[in-house]
Enzyme design. Sequence first.
Site, mmCIF file in Angstrom:
data_model
loop_
_atom_site.group_PDB
_atom_site.id
_atom_site.type_symbol
_atom_site.label_atom_id
_atom_site.label_comp_id
_atom_site.label_asym_id
_atom_site.label_seq_id
_atom_site.Cartn_x
_atom_site.Cartn_y
_atom_site.Cartn_z
ATOM 1 N N GLY A 116 0.833 -1.190 0.000
ATOM 2 C CA GLY A 116 0.000 0.000 0.000
ATOM 3 C C GLY A 116 0.871 1.245 0.000
ATOM 4 N N CYS A 117 0.273 2.373 -0.337
ATOM 5 C CA CYS A 117 1.069 3.602 -0.419
ATOM 6 C C CYS A 117 1.624 3.992 0.949
ATOM 7 C CB CYS A 117 0.251 4.732 -1.043
ATOM 8 S SG CYS A 117 -1.324 5.085 -0.237
ATOM 9 N N TYR A 118 0.766 4.134 1.946
ATOM 10 C CA TYR A 118 1.255 4.519 3.273
ATOM 11 C C TYR A 118 2.233 3.480 3.856
ATOM 12 C CZ TYR A 118 -2.515 8.050 3.411
ATOM 13 O OH TYR A 118 -3.351 9.107 3.156
ATOM 14 N N PHE A 290 7.186 10.598 -0.848
ATOM 15 C CA PHE A 290 7.154 9.855 -2.103
ATOM 16 C C PHE A 290 5.819 10.094 -2.798
ATOM 17 C CE2 PHE A 290 5.741 7.337 1.418
ATOM 18 C CZ PHE A 290 4.721 6.502 0.979
#
Length: 310
Positions: A116-118, A290
């Site tokens: 996942g992104c986080y 990011f």
Amino acid sequence: MSAPLVFIDGDQGTTGLQIHDRLRHRTDLRLLTLPEGERKEAARRTEAINSCDVAILCLPDAPAREAAAAVVNPAVRVIDASSAHRTAPGWVYGFPEMDKEQAARIARARRVSNPGCYPTGAVALLRPLVQAGLLPADHPITIHAVSGYSGGGRARVEEHEGAAAGSGSGAPAFKLYGLRLEHKHTPEIERHAGLSQRPFFLPAYGSFRQGIALTIPLLMRQLPASITGERLHACLEHHFAGATHVEVTSLAEAGAIEHLDPQALNGTNQLRLGVFTNERHGQVVLTAVFDNLGKGASGGAVQNLELMLA
């Protein structure tokens, strides 16, 4: 020998569109896409997913599970960009820089679950410190992160950028969410960061399209006496030495930084980590910046694809 055939299942979503855009000019692989009228035909999608070399699933969790279950061709390899399989047995976690052997595991894998992104930022900061014994696995961890609204997927983008929103004016300046503390990324962070208890995770959206700034505060008095900001930084610097897509800001550079821009690395597949210290107050903040659609999604998926096809 023909170039590998890659099928993006869900190539009209936010992540799928970006993966398609990153791959469409490549000459070392072939892209399989379905005409609009066939995208919702289960039989046609099953046929497509079983005829490719690598399938990239850019779907909500339930359809991603169905798509993965529909693979009966043992030669087909799968990268799942949803959160359906990130803690599932038999799936390799697709964060190549997680440890020294992870890239090789991904290269050999039949099933890869894209992070996942986080969690990409949180795991990058926490796992090396936990593995090195600098941060106890049971330490109470608090994670705050702000993402662009594209983190909510295509529906959120259309909500803030569509005709009804008018020039993006529909995006709120700032919105906290996950207040029930049941965010689906939390178990993923706990598992892959090597924590032994659930971290506190509170995400937010800002009025920008993409990018993430994630922070983890630490109180030095709660850590072993020998731990300093310099040791934490040295650990991260050593862990990611030589990594192409992860950079660690030097302590000297960090000392001159007063603001973090969550959009600083947009359009790249880079992850920038930092350690900011105040020895007088005994406080440290770990940071990650990011692109949630880059290293946090499509960029990470393409990186995993390249490992699997090498």
